[in-house]
Design a protein around this motif. Structure first.
Motif, PDB file in Angstrom:
ATOM      1  N   TRP A 606       2.058   2.479   7.497  1.00  0.00           N
ATOM      2  CA  TRP A 606       0.918   1.571   7.417  1.00  0.00           C
ATOM      3  C   TRP A 606      -0.369   2.322   7.120  1.00  0.00           C
ATOM      4  O   TRP A 606      -1.284   1.783   6.474  1.00  0.00           O
ATOM      5  CB  TRP A 606       0.793   0.765   8.708  1.00  0.00           C
ATOM      6  CG  TRP A 606       1.859  -0.296   8.816  1.00  0.00           C
ATOM      7  CD1 TRP A 606       2.878  -0.351   9.717  1.00  0.00           C
ATOM      8  CD2 TRP A 606       2.013  -1.431   7.966  1.00  0.00           C
ATOM      9  NE1 TRP A 606       3.668  -1.451   9.482  1.00  0.00           N
ATOM     10  CE2 TRP A 606       3.150  -2.142   8.409  1.00  0.00           C
ATOM     11  CE3 TRP A 606       1.301  -1.925   6.880  1.00  0.00           C
ATOM     12  CZ2 TRP A 606       3.599  -3.309   7.805  1.00  0.00           C
ATOM     13  CZ3 TRP A 606       1.741  -3.084   6.263  1.00  0.00           C
ATOM     14  CH2 TRP A 606       2.873  -3.768   6.724  1.00  0.00           C
ATOM     15  N   LEU A 607      -0.469   3.579   7.556  1.00  0.00           N
ATOM     16  CA  LEU A 607      -1.626   4.393   7.166  1.00  0.00           C
ATOM     17  C   LEU A 607      -1.615   4.658   5.662  1.00  0.00           C
ATOM     18  O   LEU A 607      -2.668   4.645   5.004  1.00  0.00           O
ATOM     19  CB  LEU A 607      -1.619   5.716   7.936  1.00  0.00           C
ATOM     20  CG  LEU A 607      -2.194   5.682   9.353  1.00  0.00           C
ATOM     21  CD1 LEU A 607      -1.878   6.975  10.083  1.00  0.00           C
ATOM     22  CD2 LEU A 607      -3.698   5.441   9.320  1.00  0.00           C
ATOM     23  N   LEU A 608      -0.411   4.892   5.113  1.00  0.00           N
ATOM     24  CA  LEU A 608      -0.302   5.098   3.664  1.00  0.00           C
ATOM     25  C   LEU A 608      -0.692   3.829   2.912  1.00  0.00           C
ATOM     26  O   LEU A 608      -1.364   3.893   1.868  1.00  0.00           O
ATOM     27  CB  LEU A 608       1.139   5.511   3.321  1.00  0.00           C
ATOM     28  CG  LEU A 608       1.407   5.885   1.865  1.00  0.00           C
ATOM     29  CD1 LEU A 608       0.586   7.101   1.460  1.00  0.00           C
ATOM     30  CD2 LEU A 608       2.891   6.160   1.642  1.00  0.00           C
ATOM     31  N   VAL A 609      -0.289   2.669   3.438  1.00  0.00           N
ATOM     32  CA  VAL A 609      -0.693   1.388   2.833  1.00  0.00           C
ATOM     33  C   VAL A 609      -2.211   1.274   2.832  1.00  0.00           C
ATOM     34  O   VAL A 609      -2.828   0.903   1.825  1.00  0.00           O
ATOM     35  CB  VAL A 609      -0.063   0.199   3.607  1.00  0.00           C
ATOM     36  CG1 VAL A 609      -0.690  -1.125   3.171  1.00  0.00           C
ATOM     37  CG2 VAL A 609       1.436   0.163   3.394  1.00  0.00           C
ATOM     38  N   SER A 610      -2.823   1.591   3.960  1.00  0.00           N
ATOM     39  CA  SER A 610      -4.280   1.506   4.069  1.00  0.00           C
ATOM     40  C   SER A 610      -4.978   2.452   3.093  1.00  0.00           C
ATOM     41  O   SER A 610      -5.960   2.088   2.437  1.00  0.00           O
ATOM     42  CB  SER A 610      -4.692   1.839   5.505  1.00  0.00           C
ATOM     43  OG  SER A 610      -6.082   1.799   5.646  1.00  0.00           O
ATOM     44  N   LEU A 611      -4.441   3.660   2.961  1.00  0.00           N
ATOM     45  CA  LEU A 611      -5.029   4.640   2.033  1.00  0.00           C
ATOM     46  C   LEU A 611      -4.930   4.169   0.585  1.00  0.00           C
ATOM     47  O   LEU A 611      -5.919   4.158  -0.148  1.00  0.00           O
ATOM     48  CB  LEU A 611      -4.304   5.986   2.173  1.00  0.00           C
ATOM     49  CG  LEU A 611      -4.778   6.950   3.249  1.00  0.00           C
ATOM     50  CD1 LEU A 611      -3.837   8.127   3.332  1.00  0.00           C
ATOM     51  CD2 LEU A 611      -6.179   7.436   2.949  1.00  0.00           C
ATOM     52  N   CYS A 612      -3.727   3.810   0.169  1.00  0.00           N
ATOM     53  CA  CYS A 612      -3.478   3.509  -1.249  1.00  0.00           C
ATOM     54  C   CYS A 612      -4.111   2.199  -1.693  1.00  0.00           C
ATOM     55  O   CYS A 612      -4.489   2.057  -2.859  1.00  0.00           O
ATOM     56  CB  CYS A 612      -1.973   3.462  -1.518  1.00  0.00           C
ATOM     57  SG  CYS A 612      -1.138   5.030  -1.289  1.00  0.00           S
ATOM     58  N   GLU A 613      -4.207   1.231  -0.790  1.00  0.00           N
ATOM     59  CA  GLU A 613      -4.616  -0.108  -1.213  1.00  0.00           C
ATOM     60  C   GLU A 613      -6.037  -0.471  -0.813  1.00  0.00           C
ATOM     61  O   GLU A 613      -6.573  -1.445  -1.332  1.00  0.00           O
ATOM     62  CB  GLU A 613      -3.625  -1.140  -0.657  1.00  0.00           C
ATOM     63  CG  GLU A 613      -2.221  -0.945  -1.227  1.00  0.00           C
ATOM     64  CD  GLU A 613      -1.169  -1.817  -0.572  1.00  0.00           C
ATOM     65  OE1 GLU A 613      -1.552  -2.787   0.126  1.00  0.00           O
ATOM     66  OE2 GLU A 613       0.030  -1.546  -0.752  1.00  0.00           O
ATOM     67  N   ARG A 614      -6.643   0.288   0.103  1.00  0.00           N
ATOM     68  CA  ARG A 614      -7.996  -0.083   0.523  1.00  0.00           C
ATOM     69  C   ARG A 614      -8.971   1.088   0.507  1.00  0.00           C
ATOM     70  O   ARG A 614     -10.041   0.988  -0.097  1.00  0.00           O
ATOM     71  CB  ARG A 614      -7.963  -0.692   1.936  1.00  0.00           C
ATOM     72  CG  ARG A 614      -7.259  -2.025   2.004  1.00  0.00           C
ATOM     73  CD  ARG A 614      -7.600  -2.745   3.307  1.00  0.00           C
ATOM     74  NE  ARG A 614      -7.221  -1.986   4.492  1.00  0.00           N
ATOM     75  CZ  ARG A 614      -5.998  -1.974   5.012  1.00  0.00           C
ATOM     76  NH1 ARG A 614      -5.034  -2.654   4.423  1.00  0.00           N
ATOM     77  NH2 ARG A 614      -5.723  -1.269   6.102  1.00  0.00           N
TER      78      ARG A 614
END
Length: 1212
Positions: A606-614
């Protein structure tokens, strides 16, 4: 349209009366319609310059009674038809009634009341539409479409009065901002100025003020610059331009067309002269700012915000700020930056209640959460309404902490709304076993660092003591400010982050500050089910992941064994599966490996999701656009903050080289791990501004050395050594060797730099950077970067195709621009296929953009040298089918150029071969030649008896000579090598490989040639030549048919027969005094290609045959329109009526299935006519066609669907 009656004192000023009766007058505006003279010019100019309602209403109806000098305007219209309808209604419904009244005042009162009643009735029936798009705005949208030829799909967002600087003269007019275009129109003293710019062509957008252009907006494209000034509200206009240009850049980047938001909250009051789209864009801008401020997910929509105060128990004071309410959160931000920020997820709220008001605490609102925290807001303006909205959102929020999913133990059976394109999650019954991921895995319970620190002996000392002091500081902070999502975030929080987060709390606080904790809480089980779906699938992303797994922090012991590698594989593969638009990008492995050290697998995901998408938008897509944008921002910041160094670094070209690796990996790849992780702490709290600050601080610290550098390598070495020696002296982890340091260490190692001092220095020197300023700079750079990438793509395509095409580089580039413009137009004006089907960023540049048949027809009509009048579209459709080798109904640029190149640069043989192929399947569709397919099948079967020699020829061409064929078995690999070589040489197609052409296909080709020669300056010679060739080929086909019917086993006799026929036929044709058309018709008659007698056909099939066969006669006599030909034309139908018995007519009611010719025979026949040779050998210049096509791009906007429009170059 009917309007509320308005008083008019001067009825005839600038107006002409066209109709009148005792009570009403219909008037037309001077300068509109025919005539007008100098007065009309002046009025037209006034209508453009002044913002008057009459500007878009050239017709009106006035009411007048008796001798009164006062008129009442009761209706206006943009067209004569509309105003006439109103006039006729008045005459039919009011005239008789008004004649009854005695008093003029009563008449006026009655008319005004009647008109107002009609308006009220109209508003009642279409109130919503009237609110969203008031009449004046709709009139402006209609005018825009009329002035610039836009289809209904092109929606106007807003329009503003302004001046356009053409040379040194400002032209006052109106600027129209639509979703895809910027348009300007001015009409001054008879001079008209019209301008249309596509947003996708804009390379720069600036708001500036100079002596020449006072407070103006500059719109730059690749070719020119445009200046607009004298705006009533320049800031609003510029913001809207930025939004629209941003949408266009997103379209170029992701190929996503603009979609209007259908779920906007209703405005609290009627917004005059504001379109729905303008409200939509304003709401989007507010949503983006809100999500960015509080790190919320992409689906979060701001419902509203209001001024208020928040009681802060830690400071014992009320903080002034704003409360924001959205569908899943209540947020607060203090007016003074960093004083206090608060995020309350509605899933955590237990009680919302209105407290008693007092003079000290007016309109208070108390919100309690499940973890026993209470927040007190006051000074709320509309407290009751706010409580109602919060109550509505709470009712939609499930009681369980899982948020969107009521049952936390089961994953959601459908895609969660907050997750943009993601695969469906399996239901509970679809998880029989967890093959790849299980909550019992060590990495599912804790971070890798904690797992592997168990084996490290605990060293007591000052470092451990300091680490425990940090932990205690954070525990005190949690006690005062709260722990978890609802924690008060203040300047004290920032201080603790800058002093370093203790390793035991790093994962928890990263999740909190990044917003990843909210997504993880609302999507339980999502990661586990995603891993099960993703693992085991082989894609390009998984191959790249496997290649990079062992390159991810290989120096760290956590990734020197299978446990760490397996966890990294699962996280990266799951994200690539969730977001195929990004998939996997190098540098993601380095960042993810660091996340896994401090977090569990699910948390790292979920940290990777936050980095890549926001937090790092577009950083990790196929073209790393986000990193390139921030690289441009960094260059601009360097120019502003370190101007001397900037000039020198630009000469060396260093900034662009260093910054990309710094930004993509957040310094993790260029700095020792223990130091870089401190920057990651600050990054998750502050965002990208920290990375910019530290980058500037690094350059500033090395300024003197960098200024003395003479080349790029020396500068890179200085910066590399500096970063290698940034150390974290407070870390309690065992030292990890930094591989980069081994390459840059010299004899005298440079002094160590404390990481905390570097961060502190960056805040002191460059801490004034603000997030909103960075976003503004990002927008400017995004325009440059994406347009630069588009130019790079164009150059790559041209380089790849220039060796296979005879077009010049400039011609190929201009063709690419036209081709791509056609593709983009299909995206926003609709077409038969979706944008996603037409654009695949994973493909090479050459194959990314594709167009469908309708768009190809338009480009063919505009660019092809073979113009066939009404037959052009048919010929273009055939060429499209020929080029569409994979049968997906789309062709790419390479295929497009291949088709054009054959027509422009091929020799006569190549051009004839192309023309020949256009009249064979698959170019010739079944509807055009039904019997052609039967004939083809017949010849396939019929060639079988002759087959041995033909088969030997085919085998010989495949395997080489017959000697090699005999040795084929022991030399199997050579056979496959030859086959592979043959597959990669499609250009070497022999003319002998072309299939034979039957009679109906031949007739279609003759029709095409007649249409091609129409309006040519050598029209008569060409007609005579093709007539001679056609009759010759018909006889050749007849001779070939006799050989076939006589059961000849071999095809050698056919070429001599051809040679024997050529000469006599040539003599006959040259000596014939009749027209060429007569020759063809006689030849067709001799070939017994006869139509049935003019009696009623017995069936539909007979009727179809009749139509298809007689079509040649219709072309021969009707479509040529040449007097000398028409006089001598002999129609086949007439021949049938005169002679021939019934049996013959029945037998020959369809084209002869036995008749066929080869391409060699067609080529040889054409070579006998010099006029035809000259025509096909003639070279054409495509540049004039390209220029004309560019001029016609404005005409192109007149159609809403690409397939319905046809270019016509005859006007140029």
């Amino acid at each position: 349209m009917w309007i509320t009656p308005e008083e008019v004192l001067l009825a005839n000023a600038l107006w002409v009366s066209e109709r009148a009766n005792p009570y009403f007058i219909l008037q037309r505006r001077k300068g509109h319609g025919r005539g007008g003279g100098i007065t009309g010019l002046l009025v037209g100019t006034l209508d453009v310059v002044l913002d008057s309602s009459a500007r878009v209403a050239p017709y009106r109806i006035l009411h007048q009674t008796g001798e009164s000098q006062i008129f009442w305007n009761i209706a206006c219209g943009s067209s004569r038809k509309e105003i006439t309808e109103h006039w006729e209604w008045l005459e039919a419904n009011l005239l008789q009634t008004l004649s009854i009244f005695d008093n003029d005042d009563d008449i006026t009162t009655f008319v005004k009341g009647k008109i107002q009643g009609i308006i009220a009735e109209d508003n009642k029936s279409g109130k919503a539409q009237e609110d969203e798009d008031p009449g004046k705005f709709r009139e402006a949208e209609l005018k825009m479409r009329k002035l610039f030829g836009m289809p209904e799909e092109e929606k106007l967002v807003n329009y503003y009065p302004c001046s356009y600087w053409k040379g040194r003269v400002p032209r006052q007019g109106w600027i129209y901002l639509s979703i895809n275009h910027l348009c300007f129109y001015s009409f001054l003293l008879g001079k008209e100025v019209s301008l249309v710019i596509q947003w996708t062509d804009v390379t720069q957008l600036d708001k500036n003020a100079t002596l020449v252009f006072p407070e103006s907006i500059r719109v730059s494209t690749r070719d020119t610059e445009h200046f607009f000034s004298m705006f009533l509200n320049i800031n609003e206009t510029f913001k809207l331009m930025e939004q629209l240009a941003n949408i266009a850049m997103r379209q170029l980047l992701d190929n996503e067309s603009f979609a209007a938001d259908r779920s906007l909250p209703k405005p609290c009051k009627t917004l005059k002269n504001v379109s729905t789209l303008k409200r939509d864009l304003d709401a989007r801008a507010k949503n983006e700012r809100y999500r960015m401020l509080f790190r919320l997910t992409q689906d979060e929509r701001l419902d509203g915000h209001t001024d208020c105060t928040l009681w802060t128990p830690f400071a014992k004071m009320h903080v002034v700020g704003q409360m924001f309410v959205s569908n899943n959160y209540i947020c607060f931000a203090s007016r003074e930056e960093d004083l206090c920020q608060l995020i309350i997820p509605l899933r955590e709220v237990s009680i919302v209640e209105k407290a008693d008001s007092s003079s000290v605490l007016p309109s208070p609102l108390s919100i309690s959460t499940k973890n026993k925290m209470t927040f007190l807001f006051a000074n709320l303006k509309d407290r009751d309404f706010l409580v109602q909205r919060i109550s509505d959102f709470l009712q939609r929020t499930p009681d369980r902490p899982c948020g969107l999913n009521v049952q936390s133990e089961n994953p959601s059976p459908s895609t969660p709304p907050s997750l943009p394109p993601s695969p469906p999650v399996l239901g509970a019954g679809e998880l029989p076993q967890n093959k790849h991921y299980s909550p019992s895995l060590p990495t599912a319970k804790q971070g890798l660092l904690r797992i592997y620190q168990q084996d490290v002996p605990e060293e007591l000392g000052p470092k451990v003591t300091r680490e425990k002091m940090k932990e205690e500081s954070w525990n005190i902070h949690f006690f005062e400010f709260g722990r978890g999502v609802c924690m008060y975030r203040t300047s004290k929080t920032r201080e603790l982050v800058l002093n370093g987060i203790p390793e035991s709390l790093r994962g928890e606080l990263w999740l909190l500050f990044s917003g990843a904790q909210n997504e993880m809480a609302t999507h339980p089980g999502y990661y586990g089910s995603l891993v099960e779906q993703a693992m085991g699938k082989c894609t390009l992303a998984t191959e790249e992941i496997e290649r990079d797994l062992h390159r991810s922090m290989p120096e760290h012991h956590a990734f020197q064994n299978e446990m760490g590698i397996a966890a990294l594989r699962r996280v990266l593969t799951a994200y690539a599966y969730r977001n195929p638009g990004i998939g996997y990008c190098q540098a993601m492995n380095i960042v993810t490996s660091v996340l896994l050290l401090y977090c569990t697998e699910e948390e790292a995901f979920w940290l990777l999701v936050s980095l890549c998408e926001r937090m790092l938008p577009d950083y990790y897509n196929t073209r790393v656009v986000g990193a390139l944008v921030d690289q441009g921002v960094f260059e601009e910041l360097t120019r502003e903050c370190l101007p001397l160094l900037y000039e020198h670094m630009q000469e060396l070209g260093v900034i662009s080289t260093i910054s990309l690796s710094w930004f993509l990996t957040l310094f993790l790849s260029v700095m020792p791990f223990d130091s870089a992780v401190l920057l990651v702490d600050c990054f998750f709290y502050e965002g990208i501004k920290v990375i910019f600050q530290v980058s500037l601080a690094v350059l500033h610290a090395n300024m003197d050395q960098l200024l003395s550098c003479s080349d790029e390598g020396e500068a890179m070495t200085i910066l590399g050594r500096y970063l290698d020696n940034v150390v974290n002296k407070q870390t309690v982890s065992p030292p990890i060797p930094h591989l980069h340091a081994l390459l840059t260490s010299g004899n005298n190692p440079p002094p160590e730099i404390d990481a905390f001092e570097l961060i502190k220095s960056s805040y002191e020197k460059f801490g004034s950077l603000r997030a909103d300023v960075i976003e503004q700079m990002r927008f400017k750079q995004r325009l440059k970067v994406i347009q630069s990438l588009e130019d790079t793509a164009k150059r790559s395509v041209v380089r790849a195709i220039m060796t296979e095409s005879a077009f010049s580089i400039e011609e190929l580039e201009e063709l690419y621009v036209l081709f791509k413009a056609k593709h983009i137009m299909s995206c926003y004006w609709g077409s038969s296929s979706t944008a996603a089907e037409r654009h695949d960023p994973s493909l090479p540049y050459l194959e990314q953009y594709r167009i469908d048949c309708g768009q190809f027809v338009q480009l063919f009509s505009a660019l092809a040298p073979w113009s066939c009048g009404l037959h052009t579209n048919t010929l273009a459709s055939r060429l499209f089918r020929l080029l569409d080798q994979n049968k997906d109904s789309l062709i790419n640029f390479k295929e497009f150029v291949t088709g054009l190149s054959g027509m422009y640069h091929g020799d006569m043989t190549e051009k004839l071969k192309l023309l020949y192929k256009l009249h064979l399947p698959p170019a010739l569709c079944p509807e055009e030649a039904e019997s052609a397919l039967e004939a083809t099948q017949f010849f396939t079967d019929d060639d079988a008896p002759q087959g041995e020699e033909l088969k030997e020829a085919g085998d010989t061409s495949t395997a080489g000579d017959t000697d090699e064929k005999k040795e084929e078995k022991p030399k199997d690999y050579k056979y496959y090598l030859r086959m592979w070589a043959k597959e990669h040489e499609p250009k070497k197609e022999s003319i002998k490989d072309l299939p034979r052409m039957n009679q109906e296909q031949f007739i279609e080709m003759c029709k095409t040639l007649y249409n091609m020669f129409s309006e040519h300056h050598m029209e008569q010679e060409l007609y005579h030549g093709i007539a001679t060739v056609a009759s010759l080929l018909l006889r050749i086909g007849e001779v070939g048919k006799k050989f076939t019917n006589n059961g000849s086993k071999k095809s050698e006799p056919q070429p001599p027969a051809t040679d024997e026929i050529l000469q006599p036929e040539r003599e006959d044709s040259s000596g014939d005094g009749g027209s060429g058309q007569s020759l063809v018709c006689k030849a067709l008659a001799e070939a017994q290609l006869e139509t049935p007698p003019p009696t009623a056909p017995s069936s539909d099939e007979d009727a179809k045959d009749d139509t298809s066969v007689s079509s040649y006669s219709m072309v021969s006599a009707g479509s040529l329109q040449c007097e000398d030909i028409a006089e001598d034309t002999v129609l086949i139908g007439c021949l049938n009526a005169v002679g021939g018995d019934g049996a013959d007519r029945r037998r020959c009611s369809a084209p002869d299935a036995d008749w066929s010719i080869t391409f060699e025979q067609v080529l040889a026949s054409f070579l006998t006519e010099s006029s035809l040779v000259d025509y096909f050998e003639n070279k054409h210049d495509i540049q004039s066609k390209i220029t004309a096509c560019k001029l016609l791009r404005a005409v192109e906007r007149q159609t809403s669907t690409s397939s319905d429009h046809d270019f016509s170059l005859s006007t140029h």
